[in-house]
Design an enzyme around this catalytic site. Structure first.
Site, short mmCIF file in Angstrom:
data_model
loop_
_atom_site.label_atom_id
_atom_site.label_comp_id
_atom_site.label_asym_id
_atom_site.label_seq_id
_atom_site.Cartn_x
_atom_site.Cartn_y
_atom_site.Cartn_z
N TYR A 154 8.81 1.21 -15.97
CA TYR A 154 7.87 0.12 -15.63
C TYR A 154 7.63 -0.80 -16.85
O TYR A 154 7.67 -2.03 -16.73
CB TYR A 154 6.57 0.77 -15.16
CG TYR A 154 5.50 -0.16 -14.66
CD1 TYR A 154 5.60 -0.77 -13.41
CD2 TYR A 154 4.36 -0.41 -15.42
CE1 TYR A 154 4.60 -1.60 -12.94
CE2 TYR A 154 3.34 -1.23 -14.95
CZ TYR A 154 3.47 -1.83 -13.70
OH TYR A 154 2.46 -2.65 -13.24
N LYS A 158 8.61 -4.73 -16.91
CA LYS A 158 7.57 -5.75 -17.10
C LYS A 158 7.78 -6.56 -18.39
O LYS A 158 7.45 -7.74 -18.45
CB LYS A 158 6.18 -5.10 -17.09
CG LYS A 158 5.77 -4.51 -15.72
CD LYS A 158 5.67 -5.58 -14.65
CE LYS A 158 5.03 -5.05 -13.37
NZ LYS A 158 4.95 -6.07 -12.32
P1 NAP Z 1 0.13 -2.74 -4.50
O1 NAP Z 1 -1.24 -2.75 -3.93
O2 NAP Z 1 0.96 -1.51 -4.36
O3 NAP Z 1 0.92 -3.99 -3.91
C1 NAP Z 1 2.30 -4.15 -4.11
C2 NAP Z 1 2.91 -4.59 -2.80
O4 NAP Z 1 4.30 -4.80 -2.99
C3 NAP Z 1 2.75 -3.54 -1.71
O5 NAP Z 1 2.31 -4.14 -0.51
C4 NAP Z 1 4.16 -2.99 -1.58
O6 NAP Z 1 4.46 -2.48 -0.30
C5 NAP Z 1 4.98 -4.22 -1.89
N1 NAP Z 1 6.36 -3.89 -2.23
C6 NAP Z 1 6.85 -2.74 -2.78
N2 NAP Z 1 8.17 -2.80 -2.89
C7 NAP Z 1 8.56 -4.02 -2.41
C8 NAP Z 1 9.81 -4.65 -2.24
N3 NAP Z 1 10.96 -4.06 -2.61
N4 NAP Z 1 9.83 -5.89 -1.70
C9 NAP Z 1 8.69 -6.50 -1.30
N5 NAP Z 1 7.47 -5.95 -1.44
C10 NAP Z 1 7.41 -4.71 -1.99
O7 NAP Z 1 0.09 -3.04 -6.07
P2 NAP Z 1 -0.92 -3.91 -6.96
O8 NAP Z 1 -1.70 -2.95 -7.79
O9 NAP Z 1 -1.62 -4.93 -6.16
O10 NAP Z 1 0.13 -4.60 -7.95
C11 NAP Z 1 0.65 -5.91 -7.75
C12 NAP Z 1 1.44 -6.31 -8.97
O11 NAP Z 1 0.57 -6.27 -10.12
C13 NAP Z 1 2.60 -5.36 -9.29
O12 NAP Z 1 3.68 -6.08 -9.80
C14 NAP Z 1 2.01 -4.46 -10.36
O13 NAP Z 1 3.01 -3.91 -11.18
C15 NAP Z 1 1.13 -5.45 -11.11
N6 NAP Z 1 0.06 -4.82 -11.89
C16 NAP Z 1 -0.94 -4.11 -11.29
C17 NAP Z 1 -1.95 -3.56 -12.05
C18 NAP Z 1 -3.11 -2.79 -11.44
O14 NAP Z 1 -3.90 -2.20 -12.21
N7 NAP Z 1 -3.25 -2.75 -10.13
C19 NAP Z 1 -1.93 -3.71 -13.45
C20 NAP Z 1 -0.89 -4.43 -14.03
C21 NAP Z 1 0.09 -5.00 -13.26
P3 NAP Z 1 4.22 -0.89 -0.04
O15 NAP Z 1 2.74 -0.67 -0.08
O16 NAP Z 1 4.81 -0.64 1.29
O17 NAP Z 1 4.94 -0.19 -1.15
#
Ligand code: NAP
Length: 249
Positions: A154, A158
């Protein structure tokens, strides 16, 4: 501040849940028409339905960002919707584990969604922006670029996304397209809050955070909306950290 986004079309990958879902709401509240895109068809449809119920114009397209043909189909659907002005490469997953025990699948799937996904979506949608001489690409990176144990896949993906952002910004400036990244720290998404060990996780993360609290999806989507706006026209190739001041693990 009026972000002047009325009528722009925004496509956010992975917007069926979490930060992506909040981002499409924020952009819709600023006047954008929305293409919700996610691998999860039910969540994508639900997000678009919630947007419509709130009075916003939205369509849902199911697509896996790592599959060229699906991304091409997504781009074609978005073209029929008016063409995309703002692309947010948000889809991402984690498959944590120490490197010596990490499977090839855990490495490939995490890096592919982050990097190949951003590559395929940008390649498919940039020609439309270049033609209009206006566009925004915003890549969602992470504080993990500074290194999180158990997240070599990851963190590498990133960090790679930040290099991708800088290089693409150099290519796209002359076409009126800016390319930036937003790197969140710990954000309390519904998925995160549903983890059984969330209370412990939260306590530990707060203790390490200079501002003494954790971020919410709106802390990220506010920055995405700003970068998408005309107010950010002179910002390109940069990364904005949304971490409460925490950088190291
Ligand atoms: P999330 O709730 O899991 O949302 C990610 C979405 O992407 C989910 O709906 C997932 O579907 C979908 N997805 C997964 N694989 C995919 C694919 N191959 N093609 C299209 N869509 C796909 O995650 P989040 O926490 O909101 O994170 C969103 C972004 O922010 C990510 O890039 C994450 O790395 C980044 N981020 C998050 C945090 C945090 O603390 N939350 C911190 C830093 C960075 P499924 O649910 O079916 O898998």
């Amino acid at each position: 501040m009026d972000l002047n986004l009325k009528g722009r079309v925004a496509l956010v990958t992975g917007s069926g849940s979490g930060i992506g879902r909040d981002t499409v709401f924020k952009l819709a509240e600023e006047g954008c028409r929305i293409v919700v895109s996610d691998i999860n068809a039910e969540n994508a449809r639900e997000t678009a339905a919630l947007l419509a119920r709130a009075g916003h114009e939205a369509m849902a397209v199911t697509a896996d960002v790592t599959v060229e043909k699906e991304v091409e189909r997504l781009a074609a659907a978005a073209q029929d919707f008016g063409g995309v002005d703002i692309l947010v490469n948000n889809a991402g997953i984690v498959k944590d584990g120490y490197l010596t025990k990490m499977s090839e699948q855990a490495w490939d799937s995490v890096v592919d969604i982050i990097l190949k996904g951003a590559f395929l979506c940008s390649r498919a949608l940039l020609p439309g922006m270049m033609q209009k001489q206006w566009g925004r690409v915003i890549n969602i990176s992470s504080r993990s670029v500074f290194g999180n144990p158990g997240q070599t896949n990851y963190s590498a993906g990133k960090a790679g996304l930040i290099g991708f952002t800088r290089a693409l910004a150099q290519e796209q400036g002359k076409f009126g397209v800016t390319v930036n990244a937003v790197a969140p720290g710990f954000i309390m998404t519904p998925g995160m809050m549903n983890l059984p060990h969330f209370p412990k996780l939260k306590e530990a993360a707060i203790a390490k955070n200079p501002v003494g609290f954790l971020g919410e999806p709106r802390d990220v989507s506010n920055v995405v909306a700003f970068l998408a706006s005309e107010a950010a026209r002179y910002i390109s190739g940069t990364t904005i950290y949304v971490t409460g001041g925490r950088y190291s693990s």
